[in-house]
Design a protein around this motif. Sequence first.
Motif, PDB file in Angstrom:
ATOM      1  N   ALA A  39      35.898 -43.340  40.373  1.00  0.00           N
ATOM      2  CA  ALA A  39      37.112 -42.648  40.829  1.00  0.00           C
ATOM      3  C   ALA A  39      38.362 -43.215  40.152  1.00  0.00           C
ATOM      4  O   ALA A  39      39.325 -42.486  39.912  1.00  0.00           O
ATOM      5  N   LEU A  40      38.336 -44.496  39.828  1.00  0.00           N
ATOM      6  CA  LEU A  40      39.468 -45.128  39.148  1.00  0.00           C
ATOM      7  C   LEU A  40      39.444 -44.887  37.638  1.00  0.00           C
ATOM      8  O   LEU A  40      40.370 -45.273  36.931  1.00  0.00           O
ATOM      9  N   GLY A  41      38.356 -44.285  37.128  1.00  0.00           N
ATOM     10  CA  GLY A  41      38.245 -44.023  35.698  1.00  0.00           C
ATOM     11  C   GLY A  41      37.776 -45.214  34.889  1.00  0.00           C
ATOM     12  O   GLY A  41      37.852 -45.215  33.669  1.00  0.00           O
ATOM     13  N   LEU A  42      37.279 -46.245  35.565  1.00  0.00           N
ATOM     14  CA  LEU A  42      36.859 -47.463  34.881  1.00  0.00           C
ATOM     15  C   LEU A  42      35.387 -47.446  34.508  1.00  0.00           C
ATOM     16  O   LEU A  42      34.959 -48.147  33.601  1.00  0.00           O
ATOM     17  N   PHE A  43      34.631 -46.659  35.220  1.00  0.00           N
ATOM     18  CA  PHE A  43      33.179 -46.665  35.094  1.00  0.00           C
ATOM     19  C   PHE A  43      32.741 -45.217  35.034  1.00  0.00           C
ATOM     20  O   PHE A  43      32.856 -44.499  36.024  1.00  0.00           O
ATOM     21  N   GLN A  44      32.278 -44.753  33.887  1.00  0.00           N
ATOM     22  CA  GLN A  44      31.949 -43.342  33.757  1.00  0.00           C
ATOM     23  C   GLN A  44      30.466 -43.058  33.862  1.00  0.00           C
ATOM     24  O   GLN A  44      30.069 -41.904  33.934  1.00  0.00           O
ATOM     25  N   GLY A  45      29.652 -44.069  33.866  1.00  0.00           N
ATOM     26  CA  GLY A  45      28.224 -43.871  33.991  1.00  0.00           C
ATOM     27  C   GLY A  45      27.578 -43.477  32.678  1.00  0.00           C
ATOM     28  O   GLY A  45      28.213 -43.449  31.626  1.00  0.00           O
ATOM     29  N   ALA A  46      26.312 -43.124  32.768  1.00  0.00           N
ATOM     30  CA  ALA A  46      25.523 -42.825  31.565  1.00  0.00           C
ATOM     31  C   ALA A  46      25.330 -41.331  31.369  1.00  0.00           C
ATOM     32  O   ALA A  46      24.580 -40.919  30.500  1.00  0.00           O
ATOM     33  N   GLY A  47      25.972 -40.530  32.174  1.00  0.00           N
ATOM     34  CA  GLY A  47      25.828 -39.085  32.075  1.00  0.00           C
ATOM     35  C   GLY A  47      25.972 -38.466  33.448  1.00  0.00           C
ATOM     36  O   GLY A  47      26.498 -39.087  34.377  1.00  0.00           O
ATOM     37  N   THR A  48      25.483 -37.235  33.588  1.00  0.00           N
ATOM     38  CA  THR A  48      25.546 -36.549  34.875  1.00  0.00           C
ATOM     39  C   THR A  48      24.183 -35.965  35.215  1.00  0.00           C
ATOM     40  O   THR A  48      23.375 -35.678  34.324  1.00  0.00           O
TER      41      THR A  48
END
Length: 185
Positions: A39-48
């Motif tokens: 939510a803070l834009g720091l961690f976007q993950g590996a995909g959706t």
Amino acid sequence: MKLKKALATVLVLTLLLRLAPPALAAGTEAEDAADALYALGLFQGAGTDSDGAPVFELGRAMTRSEAVTMLVRLLGRENEALSGKWETPFTDVPAWAEPYVGLAYENGLTTGTGDTTFSSGERVTSAQYLTFILRALGYDDAAGDFDWERAWELTDELGALAGAEGLGQHLAREDQRPGPAERGL
């Protein structure tokens, strides 16, 4: 000094989230932390996933490229990284990570693992990540402020791992057997 301690604490919490053992990563607490960082834009993950929700892969160790990317985002410098023209000596950085590694390199946050290698896909050790953090806070291992291979000693002294009882020590000690790709930053 309070700002440095606060930033160090957030950075270390990010480290703990990504370097925590898979058993911890499977829990809701880690997922909630990942959601908050997302939510803070720091961690976007590996995909959706098929519903468009982020996939975090919390059971997988963070790579050096991912670690530097998260650090640049946390420092609020992602737009600068993406809009800049960066030069590094590294020949092993994937295209998506070049802006982040470039900004980190040109700003002294990383020096790579060899003359032309960054070891982008290698697992980041806690000592390496803590070194990135300490450099971002203005500490200089080259000037003798700390030894990157024992970076946790300074974060312990600063109190940056306060509240991460046991986990900080475990991470700091477990990762301290540097292999060829881990010698350097």
